[in-house]
Design an enzyme around this catalytic site. Structure first.
Site, PDB file in Angstrom:
ATOM      1  N   LYS A  18      22.650 -14.489  12.277  1.00 32.53           N
ATOM      2  CA  LYS A  18      20.814 -14.278  11.589  1.00 32.53           C
ATOM      3  C   LYS A  18      21.162 -13.906  10.475  1.00 32.53           C
ATOM      4  O   LYS A  18      21.584 -13.583  10.053  1.00 32.53           O
ATOM      5  CB  LYS A  18      20.209 -12.991  12.604  1.00 32.53           C
ATOM      6  CG  LYS A  18      19.771 -13.575  14.181  1.00 32.53           C
ATOM      7  CD  LYS A  18      18.684 -12.486  14.495  1.00 32.53           C
ATOM      8  CE  LYS A  18      17.563 -12.533  15.864  1.00 32.53           C
ATOM      9  NZ  LYS A  18      16.744 -11.480  16.069  1.00 32.53           N
ATOM     10  N   GLU A  34      11.524  -5.886  31.162  1.00 34.36           N
ATOM     11  CA  GLU A  34       9.591  -5.619  31.540  1.00 34.36           C
ATOM     12  C   GLU A  34       9.937  -4.719  32.352  1.00 34.36           C
ATOM     13  O   GLU A  34       9.344  -4.277  32.788  1.00 34.36           O
ATOM     14  CB  GLU A  34       8.482  -6.564  30.375  1.00 34.36           C
ATOM     15  CG  GLU A  34       8.434  -6.494  29.501  1.00 34.36           C
ATOM     16  CD  GLU A  34       9.655  -7.690  29.218  1.00 34.36           C
ATOM     17  OE1 GLU A  34       9.071  -8.125  27.317  1.00 34.36           O
ATOM     18  OE2 GLU A  34      10.008  -8.191  29.294  1.00 34.36           O
ATOM     19  N   ARG A  93       4.373  -9.233  32.353  1.00 33.30           N
ATOM     20  CA  ARG A  93       5.209  -9.553  33.797  1.00 33.30           C
ATOM     21  C   ARG A  93       6.014  -8.574  34.348  1.00 33.30           C
ATOM     22  O   ARG A  93       6.968  -8.977  35.416  1.00 33.30           O
ATOM     23  CB  ARG A  93       6.813 -10.256  31.945  1.00 33.30           C
ATOM     24  CG  ARG A  93       6.299 -10.628  31.601  1.00 33.30           C
ATOM     25  CD  ARG A  93       7.627 -11.389  30.799  1.00 33.30           C
ATOM     26  NE  ARG A  93       8.613 -12.457  30.983  1.00 33.30           N
ATOM     27  CZ  ARG A  93      10.139 -12.817  30.566  1.00 33.30           C
ATOM     28  NH1 ARG A  93      10.390 -11.787  29.810  1.00 33.30           N
ATOM     29  NH2 ARG A  93       9.572 -14.345  30.857  1.00 33.30           N
TER      30      ARG A  93
END
Length: 626
Positions: A283, A367, A395
């Protein structure tokens, strides 16, 4: 060179030196644009070579490249004809920071949530198969997104169907370092040689023929035969998680060596079975501040390119206020825990995670699990505080109903970024939580107006023996006023009265807490100054003291509702109905219409919805003339 790239076909004949130069130009363009507009920097810098390789090997849009979450799609956009519009990234009427099928034929889905790419890709592939359409389907998913259960559901189904789906696992070892590190260590190193593939194919065929010749004696023996088949293959072949699910596995590969990636992808393209290509990337690659601190540069506002610094901001956001509040509360109450789904920094839990390591839990991008996990903690006597963005809690509606509310579990849910969410667009607007959760029994919903109000609401949530949702907007806290320090009374809001005129000659503006700043600004505009109005802030959305509210509201000339959620199923629609039943009909609602709202600044989005200060002032003026 980048200015001359109008489609993926333009990069297919480039030399190796030109490819390196192109990658450098792409990084420079991304850094320059994000430094002005904000955006997802580190993730995009990490996939430059991978995206180039994908577009050189495959034929988009005849082949579909589907990015999971898609916040790493900037290189993809630059290679698919959007260079001239790239400076408008995340700006109103500009291009989206995520893939958007309304924007380009190269974007198959509007994608901003995690762990969905494999399911979407598999569905698209089966559709193409039935329609006799040629083309490869490639899902690009990160190791963080792989922590979401839906990703494994898609993998399991794809392996079972044996479709020639290609899954690129972009492993940057960043999103959920502990969890994905374990997954990464589990992945075996297999080669992509022709000899290996031929050997594996022959072994598969031999085992299949042996199994076919065995008679079936019902389910128990079928299970034994299945286990025998797996065991025999396991003796002859190197297996891992993905091969057990029915995939070929390739990797791990250096995600920044474009030539290696290209050569492997060419071989993978010719496979007729599902395959996972494991790619390791870094990253922030190519920009030192982002490489050093990729978490801070995952989603970032405007910054100085020279050193990565940002302009100092002395204002306090609701997220920052909550961060201090939960730390202070945890020092006093050892039963408090904090749970997040890979959003510790975004939800204000960084300080808590450092101060109370044993009481901090990051579930990964999961979640549903986070909510049910919290319900389990509550059953054990703890008071879990679950911090998730409003758009992502969508969700876990089933888990909120079945695993928390039905159980009457004492959980606190901090829904960050409720209401308008600037710049990230349609997938991230937090406009649906009120309509989704207000019908759920036992669940309380609070909407604080300031930092002090938030502190009082949080104390209330800790003390009350039921599940509580607290909505936090993505904006700064307004200046405090004495009314915000009123004691919390269940079902009651905060009344702010203006001077002059009796109640009978004034209007009442009823607003969710996070809209206070806009309402206050509206009342100061010339259009509204002659029309005196009091403000009733909905500290409670549920439970709601309807009798008190009706007695209050019916004293005024008219009631104007201002709600930072969808109109259908919202609290304003319900309260207007209550007033109508009591023969009070002079009402008007300002809320979000039945549509999706694109990216822009907070005020631009509110203006489109008719909820900005100028819009509210205009509504007051028009309302008073009815």
């Amino acid at each position: 060179m980048l200015e001359e790239i109008h489609s993926p076909k333009d990069i297919k004949e480039l030399s190796r030196n030109q490819i390196k130069e192109l990658a450098s130009e792409i990084r420079q363009k991304i850094i320059k644009t994000v430094s002005k507009n904000g955006g997802h920097l580190a993730s995009n810098l990490g996939v430059v070579e991978l995206t180039i390789a994908l577009h050189r090997v495959f034929d988009s849009p005849n082949d579909a490249i589907i990015f999971d979450v898609s916040h790493q799609c900037y290189t993809h956009k630059l290679l698919t004809g959007r260079y001239k519009d790239f400076d408008t990234l995340r700006q109103k009427d500009g291009i989206s920071g995520f893939t958007n099928s309304d924007e380009s034929e190269h974007d198959y889905f509007i994608e901003g949530h995690s762990s969905t790419s494999i399911s979407s890709a598999l569905g698209l592939l089966t559709s193409w198969n039935l329609e006799k359409k040629d083309g490869k389907v490639i899902a690009v998913i990160g190791d963080g997104a792989l922590t979401g259960g839906m990703a494994f559901e898609g993998l399991s189904n794809a392996g079972q169907m044996r479709k020639n789906l290609i899954v690129i696992l972009n492993d940057n070892q960043m999103s959920i370092d502990h969890n994905t590190g374990a997954v990464s260590r589990y992945l075996s190193r297999l080669t992509m040689s022709h000899g290996y593939q031929s050997f594996r194919y022959r072994v598969d065929k031999v085992v299949e023929k042996m199994v076919e010749k065995m008679p079936s004696f019902g389910r128990p023996l079928d299970k034994l035969i299945f286990r025998f088949k797996r065991s025999l293959k396991g003796l002859l072949l190197a297996n891992n998680l993905f091969t057990d699910l029915g995939f070929e596995y390739v990797g791990p590969l250096n995600g920044h060596n474009e030539l290696v990636l290209e050569n492997v992808l060419k071989k993978v393209r010719n496979l007729s079975r599902p395959v996972v290509v494991h790619v390791v990337t870094k990253k922030g690659k190519g920009y030192a501040p982002a490489e050093t601190n990729p978490e801070n540069f995952h989603g970032v506002g405007p910054f100085n390119i020279s050193d990565g610094s940002t302009q100092p901001d002395n204002s306090v956001s609701f997220t920052q206020a909550f961060s201090s509040i939960i730390v202070e509360a945890a020092e006093k109450n050892e039963k408090l825990t904090a749970i997040t789904a890979a959003m510790a920094q975004g939800t204000g839990l960084t300080e808590f995670s450092h101060r109370f390591k044993s009481r901090f839990f990051d579930t990964g991008i999961a979640e549903e699990h986070a909510v049910t996990f919290a319900g389990g903690q509550a059953r054990g006597g703890l008071i879990p505080v679950v911090c998730i963005y409003s758009t992502f809690i969508q969700r876990a509606v089933d888990q909120m109903i079945h695993d928390v509310s039905l159980q009457k579990s004492h959980c606190i849910f901090i829904l960050d970024r409720a209401g308008v969410v600037p710049n990230d667009g349609v997938t991230h607007q937090g406009l649906f939580d009120i309509a989704l959760f207000r019908p759920i029994p036992e669940l309380q919903i609070l909407s604080p107006s300031s930092s002090k109000d938030l502190s009082l609401c949080f104390d209330y949530a800790v003390d009350v023996a039921s599940p509580v949702v607290i909505r936090l907007p993505k904006t700064v806290c307004p200046p405090e006023r004495p009314e915000f320090a009123q004691k919390v009374r269940s079902g009651r809001g905060i009344l702010i009265t203006c001077e002059g005129k009796s109640v009978r000659n004034k209007y009442l503006i009823v607003a969710t807490g996070s809209m206070y700043a806009e309402v206050e600004a509206a009342l100061k505009l010339p259009e509204a100054q002659k029309f005196k109005a009091d403000i009733y802030l909905l500290r409670f959305i549920k439970p709601f003291d309807e009798e008190y509210f009706i007695d209050l509201a019916t004293q005024y000339k008219g009631v104007l509702f201002v709600e930072d959620g969808v109109l259908t199923g919202g609290i304003s629609e319900h309260l207007r109905g209550c007033l109508a039943l009591n023969k009070y009909l002079k009402t008007k609602i300002l809320a979000f219409d039945d549509k999706y709202y694109p990216h822009g600044t907070r005020n631009q989005i509110l203006e489109e919805a008719g909820l900005c200060p100028a819009c509210i002032a205009k509504a007051i003026k028009e309302f008073s003339n009815v």
